[in-house]
Design an enzyme around this catalytic site. Sequence first.
Site, PDB file in Angstrom:
ATOM      1  N   ARG A 190     -17.279   0.892  -0.329  1.00  0.00           N
ATOM      2  CA  ARG A 190     -16.104   1.504  -0.621  1.00  0.00           C
ATOM      3  C   ARG A 190     -16.301   2.837  -1.810  1.00  0.00           C
ATOM      4  O   ARG A 190     -15.517   2.733  -2.866  1.00  0.00           O
ATOM      5  CB  ARG A 190     -14.945   0.733  -0.987  1.00  0.00           C
ATOM      6  CG  ARG A 190     -14.455  -0.207   0.299  1.00  0.00           C
ATOM      7  CD  ARG A 190     -13.481  -1.027   0.156  1.00  0.00           C
ATOM      8  NE  ARG A 190     -12.188  -0.478  -0.044  1.00  0.00           N
ATOM      9  CZ  ARG A 190     -10.931  -1.169  -0.256  1.00  0.00           C
ATOM     10  NH1 ARG A 190     -11.157  -2.423  -0.525  1.00  0.00           N
ATOM     11  NH2 ARG A 190      -9.810  -0.321  -0.153  1.00  0.00           N
ATOM     12  N   ASN A 195       0.832  -1.129   0.032  1.00  0.00           N
ATOM     13  CA  ASN A 195      -0.093  -0.092  -0.041  1.00  0.00           C
ATOM     14  C   ASN A 195       1.029   1.175  -0.032  1.00  0.00           C
ATOM     15  O   ASN A 195       0.323   2.456  -0.189  1.00  0.00           O
ATOM     16  CB  ASN A 195      -0.956   0.156   1.328  1.00  0.00           C
ATOM     17  CG  ASN A 195      -1.960  -1.002   0.949  1.00  0.00           C
ATOM     18  OD1 ASN A 195      -2.226  -1.658  -0.021  1.00  0.00           O
ATOM     19  ND2 ASN A 195      -2.747  -1.251   2.099  1.00  0.00           N
ATOM     20  N   ARG A 238      -2.252 -11.214  -3.384  1.00  0.00           N
ATOM     21  CA  ARG A 238      -2.496  -9.859  -3.859  1.00  0.00           C
ATOM     22  C   ARG A 238      -1.871  -9.154  -3.136  1.00  0.00           C
ATOM     23  O   ARG A 238      -1.360  -8.159  -3.251  1.00  0.00           O
ATOM     24  CB  ARG A 238      -3.939  -9.408  -3.732  1.00  0.00           C
ATOM     25  CG  ARG A 238      -4.884  -9.987  -5.122  1.00  0.00           C
ATOM     26  CD  ARG A 238      -6.216  -9.253  -4.874  1.00  0.00           C
ATOM     27  NE  ARG A 238      -6.110  -7.853  -4.553  1.00  0.00           N
ATOM     28  CZ  ARG A 238      -7.119  -7.069  -3.967  1.00  0.00           C
ATOM     29  NH1 ARG A 238      -8.158  -7.682  -3.460  1.00  0.00           N
ATOM     30  NH2 ARG A 238      -6.921  -5.795  -3.436  1.00  0.00           N
TER      31      ARG A 238
HETATM   32  N1  EPU Z   1     -14.669   6.234   2.247  1.00  0.00           N
HETATM   33  C1  EPU Z   1     -15.564   7.083   1.750  1.00  0.00           C
HETATM   34  N2  EPU Z   1     -15.353   7.934   0.474  1.00  0.00           N
HETATM   35  C2  EPU Z   1     -14.202   7.924  -0.104  1.00  0.00           C
HETATM   36  C3  EPU Z   1     -13.161   7.160   0.546  1.00  0.00           C
HETATM   37  C4  EPU Z   1     -13.491   6.218   1.411  1.00  0.00           C
HETATM   38  O1  EPU Z   1     -16.659   6.960   2.265  1.00  0.00           O
HETATM   39  O2  EPU Z   1     -14.004   8.505  -1.091  1.00  0.00           O
HETATM   40  C5  EPU Z   1     -14.887   5.362   3.316  1.00  0.00           C
HETATM   41  C6  EPU Z   1     -14.473   3.787   2.750  1.00  0.00           C
HETATM   42  O3  EPU Z   1     -15.567   3.236   2.471  1.00  0.00           O
HETATM   43  C7  EPU Z   1     -14.369   3.365   4.290  1.00  0.00           C
HETATM   44  C8  EPU Z   1     -13.491   4.534   4.841  1.00  0.00           C
HETATM   45  O4  EPU Z   1     -13.769   5.792   4.002  1.00  0.00           O
HETATM   46  O5  EPU Z   1     -15.248   3.166   5.077  1.00  0.00           O
HETATM   47  C9  EPU Z   1     -11.864   4.544   4.669  1.00  0.00           C
HETATM   48  O6  EPU Z   1     -11.463   3.854   3.557  1.00  0.00           O
HETATM   49  P1  EPU Z   1      -9.952   4.395   2.798  1.00  0.00           P
HETATM   50  O7  EPU Z   1     -10.325   5.323   1.646  1.00  0.00           O
HETATM   51  O8  EPU Z   1      -9.200   5.053   3.959  1.00  0.00           O
HETATM   52  O9  EPU Z   1      -9.657   2.997   2.467  1.00  0.00           O
HETATM   53  P2  EPU Z   1      -8.632   2.900   1.088  1.00  0.00           P
HETATM   54  O10 EPU Z   1      -7.770   3.860   0.952  1.00  0.00           O
HETATM   55  O11 EPU Z   1      -9.617   2.545  -0.249  1.00  0.00           O
HETATM   56  C10 EPU Z   1      -6.447   1.807   1.890  1.00  0.00           C
HETATM   57  C11 EPU Z   1      -5.871   0.405   1.836  1.00  0.00           C
HETATM   58  C12 EPU Z   1      -6.776  -0.709   2.395  1.00  0.00           C
HETATM   59  C13 EPU Z   1      -7.108  -0.295   3.964  1.00  0.00           C
HETATM   60  C14 EPU Z   1      -7.827   0.870   4.041  1.00  0.00           C
HETATM   61  C15 EPU Z   1      -7.937   1.541   5.408  1.00  0.00           C
HETATM   62  C16 EPU Z   1      -4.484   0.855  -0.136  1.00  0.00           C
HETATM   63  C17 EPU Z   1      -4.440   0.576  -1.619  1.00  0.00           C
HETATM   64  N3  EPU Z   1      -5.479   0.330   0.510  1.00  0.00           N
HETATM   65  O12 EPU Z   1      -7.951   1.720   1.274  1.00  0.00           O
HETATM   66  O13 EPU Z   1      -6.034  -1.643   2.431  1.00  0.00           O
HETATM   67  O14 EPU Z   1      -7.877  -1.335   4.411  1.00  0.00           O
HETATM   68  O15 EPU Z   1      -7.003   1.973   3.411  1.00  0.00           O
HETATM   69  O16 EPU Z   1      -6.612   1.440   6.209  1.00  0.00           O
HETATM   70  O17 EPU Z   1      -3.912   1.721   0.703  1.00  0.00           O
HETATM   71  C18 EPU Z   1      -5.623  -4.045   2.203  1.00  0.00           C
HETATM   72  O18 EPU Z   1      -4.441  -3.856   1.686  1.00  0.00           O
HETATM   73  O19 EPU Z   1      -5.857  -5.235   2.323  1.00  0.00           O
HETATM   74  C19 EPU Z   1      -6.621  -2.957   2.209  1.00  0.00           C
HETATM   75  C20 EPU Z   1      -7.800  -3.276   2.117  1.00  0.00           C
END
Ligand code: EPU
Length: 420
Positions: A122, A23, A399
Site C-alpha cells: 500500500r 471511509n 476499527r
Molecule cells: N496504490 C498505489 N499507490 C498509491 C495509492 C494506492 O500503488 O499512491 C495502490 C494500492 O496499493 C492498491 C490500489 O492502489 O493496490 C488501490 O488502493 P487505494 O489507494 O484505492 O486504497 P486506499 O485509498 O488506501 C481505500 C479504503 C480501503 C479500501 C480501498 C479500496 C479508506 C480509508 N480506505 O483505501 O478500505 O479497501 O480504498 O477500495 O477509504 C477498509 O475499510 O477495510 C479498507 C481497507
Amino acid sequence: MDKILIEGGVPLHGTVAVSGAKNAALPVMAAALLAEGDHRIGNVPDLADVRTLSRLLAHMGCRVERGAGGSVEVRVPRDASPEAPYDLVRTMRASVLVLGPLLARWGRARVSLPGGCAIGARPIDQHLQGLAALGAELRLEHGYVEARVPRGRLSGTTFTFDKETVTGTENVMMAAVLAEGRTVLENCAREPEVSDLAAALVRMGARIEGAGTHRIQVDGVESLRPVAHDVIPDRIEAGTFLVAGALPGNRVTVTGCVPAHLEALLEKLRSVGASVATVAGGLEVAGGARPRPVDVKTAPFPGFPTDMQAQMMVLLALADGSSVVTETVFENRYMHVLELRRLGADISVDGRVALVKGGRGLSGAPVMATDLRASAALVLAGLAATGVTEVRRVYHLDRGYERIEQKLAPLGARIRRERA
Ligand code: EPU
C-alpha cells in the site's frame, strides 16, 4: 484483548440498520482542516479509526467532540501544528488524508509514512505525485514526508493518476480546492466516498465538478467556510449484513443503505440464488437452501469491492460447487483463508486467485482476525458454522464495525463479546 463468541447454525431473521460510512467520515473530518471555525459532521460511526483521527486532529490543535445524534464537532483554529506523528499514523493508514489539507491551508506538513499493512504494501506514491504536481516540494526524511509549498500557495495543474486510488484521489482533490487556478485530475477513483467528500467540500464553498467520474475538475478558491454535512451510509457494513442475509435459511432486511452503492454485490447475491428485494427504507435478502457457486473478481467501484471479498468467500465456501475468486486491488488480501480453513472450508490460493470448493459445511473453532474485513468474514463464518466459533483480536473488527454483536443479536444470532 476482547473476543467474540458465536454459537452458529441459528437462522437469522429481522432488520438491521446501517451506520455512517467510516471511509466517508474520515476524509470529511480531514477536510475540516481546510477551514477555520466550527464544523459539524453528522452520521459519523463511533469506531476506533474515527477516534484515532480525532486524536490526530486534537494533536494538531483542533478541538474534537462527539455531539448529539452521531455527529462529530471539530473546531479548527487559525494556526495548527501541521504534524502527524508515527504513533498515530501507524495505527491507521487513513491518517495520510491530512497531508493534502495541511499543505493547502498552511503550506507545510510533516506526516509519518504509513508503512505496510496486513493486506499489502500500500504505497502512497500517487498521493505524493499529485501533490508535487500542484507545486508542493516533498522529501522523505526519517520516516516522514516533509512537505512544503515554496510559493506559499498550491497552483492548479493537470494530473493523471497512474492507478485508481481512493484516498489518493481524496487527498489531491482536497489540496486542489485551495490552489490557485484550475486543476484537472484524470483516472480518479469513482467510489461513493469520493463523491461524498466532494459534496462536503462544495458545501464549504469549493468548486468541484465530475466527482464520481474518472475526471474531476477543481477551480481553486481563496478560502472555505466550516462544513455541516452528514456522511453517506456504510456500503461495506451494509454489504456484510446482506451477505449474512444470503446465508442458507436466513432473511435479513438492511435499512438505511443506498442500493445504488451495492449493485455489484447484489448481482452476485442474486447469482448465488439469494432473493434480493428493495423494501421501504432498504433491502431485504433471503438465502436459498444452498448457494450456487459463482466467480468473483474485485475491482474499483462500480466493480465488486475488495472490501467485500472475504465476506463473499464465506458464502462461496458453503456453495454447491467450486468458485474462483480473483483479487485485483490488493496483492495480499487472503489472510482470512487460513482461518476459514480452520473452520473446514476448502480454499486454495495461488497468487491473486483463490479456488473455493464448496460443499462442506463449516464447523466452529477458535480463529484469529488479521484485518478489518477478514474479521467480518470470520464472524459470518461463525454464524453459519455448527458449534462455537471464537474470534480473537477483535480490535480489527472494532476499527470498522460499530457494535457488530449488538446489531446481529436482535436478528437471532447467538453472539457475545467477552471482555478481556
Ligand atoms: N496504490 C498505489 N499507490 C498509491 C495509492 C494506492 O500503488 O499512491 C495502490 C494500492 O496499493 C492498491 C490500489 O492502489 O493496490 C488501490 O488502493 P487505494 O489507494 O484505492 O486504497 P486506499 O485509498 O488506501 C481505500 C479504503 C480501503 C479500501 C480501498 C479500496 C479508506 C480509508 N480506505 O483505501 O478500505 O479497501 O480504498 O477500495 O477509504 C477498509 O475499510 O477495510 C479498507 C481497507
